[in-house]
Each structure stands twice: as structure tokens, then as C-alpha cells.
Design an enzyme around this catalytic site. Structure first.
Site, PDB file in Angstrom:
ATOM      1  CB  SER A 145      90.240  91.709  50.712  1.00  0.00           C
ATOM      2  OG  SER A 145      89.062  91.709  50.725  1.00  0.00           O
ATOM      3  CE1 TYR A 158      90.445  86.917  48.639  1.00  0.00           C
ATOM      4  CE2 TYR A 158      89.044  88.289  50.031  1.00  0.00           C
ATOM      5  CZ  TYR A 158      90.130  88.001  49.045  1.00  0.00           C
ATOM      6  OH  TYR A 158      90.220  89.286  47.990  1.00  0.00           O
TER       7      TYR A 158
END
Length: 256
Positions: A145, A158
Site C-alpha cells: 500500500s 495498517y
């Protein structure tokens, strides 16, 4: 040159393949000749994608798997080998994001995030690498990501887990490069998926984000899938250990 992107004869397992970027990656690998094994914890969605891909002429097998459960990962690998054959390409597209500031992180959220986003990928990879070593050939791709390379006050946990995937790709590329196993990560920015809906449906957030993105738009799932095809095929045969950002230029922009 014409076979650079061909995956004929290759067997690809894609986790998180019942929707979004995982589904798009499974589709493009299948359309370029791979026998694809689609997997997610949603059995109904897997069945729907299986039927959809079959109509498109894709050689597809559906094996649902909750990657938070090691026994189910074991079954995914063993059943793939039984039904289709040894795995040539592994694409890990599973991930969860629990929002919250640093001080709000608790043990439950930490363990759940790390288990699903990082530990499951490590466990699955360990199951797949030995057969790749025997063949002296393999490609592993982790969906990381943009959060793996930028700070984020609301999705920090995350980001930490996804940064772990990017570092895992580098470590494995070094260790297993002599076995001709290539390992890379893809770090998408904002892509038009259900996963990104909390952002893409917030006009205030999107106005700021698009202003910071040179291409002035969000990404499409096929634009991530295209990169996965490159990394899985002969065309990407000399690329390994990379965390490739697909963000329309967001990370390089000064906002002008």
C-alpha cells in the site's frame, strides 16, 4: 518478444480474488494464459467469480480460504496441487484496515492486523517456496500500500503491516534470488474499489487528494492488475525486491 506477457503453462494462486484488485489481477493473469486459482473467505463470491471467469474462457479453480486460519492455508496449497499442480505464481491481495490513532492501538487490533496482513502472507509463502525452489522458477507478489511508504495518523497500524510486506519482498528476493524466485510488492494509492469507499465517497478528502495527484484522478483496478502481469511474466524477469508505487504521482507531487 510476442511471448513476453504470456503465462501459458503457469499456475497462479491469488488470495483476496473475489473482488477489487485481487479479482482484476486474477482476471488479467487468466486472460494471458495462466491457470488461476481464486481464493477468499467469501465462498459465495468465489463461486460467482468462478462462473464469471469461466464464461470468459479463463482456466479457473475456486478454493475458498480464510487466511487467518493456518489449516485453511494448508488446504489451499494442498488442494491447488491436487487439482491443478504446483504453484508458479503467488499473489497475496488480502488485507484489512482498522482506523485509529497511535494511542488507540490495542492488542486485539494489532494482532488481528498483523495476522491477516502480514503473518498469513509469511505462512502461505513458506508453503509455496519449496516447490518453486525445486523448479528453479517462481514469482511472488504482495499487494502492499501507499501507506507502506508514507506516514498516516489514522491508518498507522495498517501502514506498519503493509511496510512489513514490502520488506518481506526485499528479504525474500535476496534469499531466494539464486533459485530464480522473484519477489515484489505493489503499493497502490487510492484505487476505485469497495475497500477505498470510505475515502472515495468523501468529497472533501477526495478534493484534497486529487489536487495532490498529478494525474488528477484515482486509479483503476486494471492499472494495478497490469503491473501484476508484468511482474508475473517474462517481461518482468529482471525485476525483484521492489516495492512499486501505483498512485498517479501522489508521492512525488508538491501540490502544484
Amino acid at each position: 518478444m510476442k511471448d513476453l506477457f504470456s503465462l501459458v503453462g503457469k499456475i497462479a494462486v491469488i488470495t483476496g480474488a473475489s473482488a477489487g484488485m485481487g479479482k482484476a489481477i486474477a482476471r488479467i493473469l487468466g486472460l494471458n494464459g495462466a491457470k488461476v486459482v481464486i481464493s477468499s473467505n467469501d465462498e459465495t463470491a468465489c463461486s460467482n467469480v468462478f462462473e464469471e471467469f469461466q464464461k470468459e474462457g479463463i482456466q479457473v479453480t475456486a478454493i475458498p480460504c480464510d487466511i487467518s486460519v493456518k489449516k485453511e492455508i494448508d488446504f489451499l496449497v494442498s488442494e491447488t496441487e491436487r487439482q491443478v499442480g504446483k504453484i508458479d505464481i503467488l499473489v497475496n491481495c488480502v488485507g484489512i484496515a482498522i482506523p485509529g490513532s497511535f494511542l488507540s492501538i490495542n492488542t486485539e487490533d494489532f494482532e488481528k492486523t498483523m495476522q491477516i496482513n502480514l503473518q498469513s502472507a509469511i505462512y502461505l509463502t513458506k508453503k509455496v517456496i519449496p516447490s518453486m525452489q525445486q523448479k528453479k522458477d517462481g514469482a511472488i507478489i504482495y499487494l502492499s500500500s501507499l501507506s507502506s511508504v508514507r506516514g498516516n495518523k489514522n491508518l498507522g497500524l495498517y501502514g506498519i503491516s503493509k511496510a512489513g510486506l514490502a520488506q518481506l519482498a526485499r528479504n525474500l528476493a535476496v534469499e531466494f534470488g539464486p533459485d530464480n524466485i522473484r519477489v515484489n510488492a505493489i503499493s497502490p494509492g487510492v484505487i476505485d474499489t469497495e475497500f477505498a469507499k470510505p475515502m472515495t465517497t468523501n468529497s472533501e478528502i477526495m478534493e484534497r487528494r486529487i489536487a495532490l495527484t498529478p494525474l488528477r484522478r484515482i486509479g483503476k483496478v486494471e492499472e494495478v492488475a497490469g503491473l501484476a502481469l508484468l511482474l508475473a511474466s517474462k517481461a518482468g524477469g529482471f525485476i525483484t525486491g521492489q516495492n512499486i508505487i501505483v498512485d498517479g504521482g501522489t508521492t512525488i507531487s508538491d501540490g502544484n
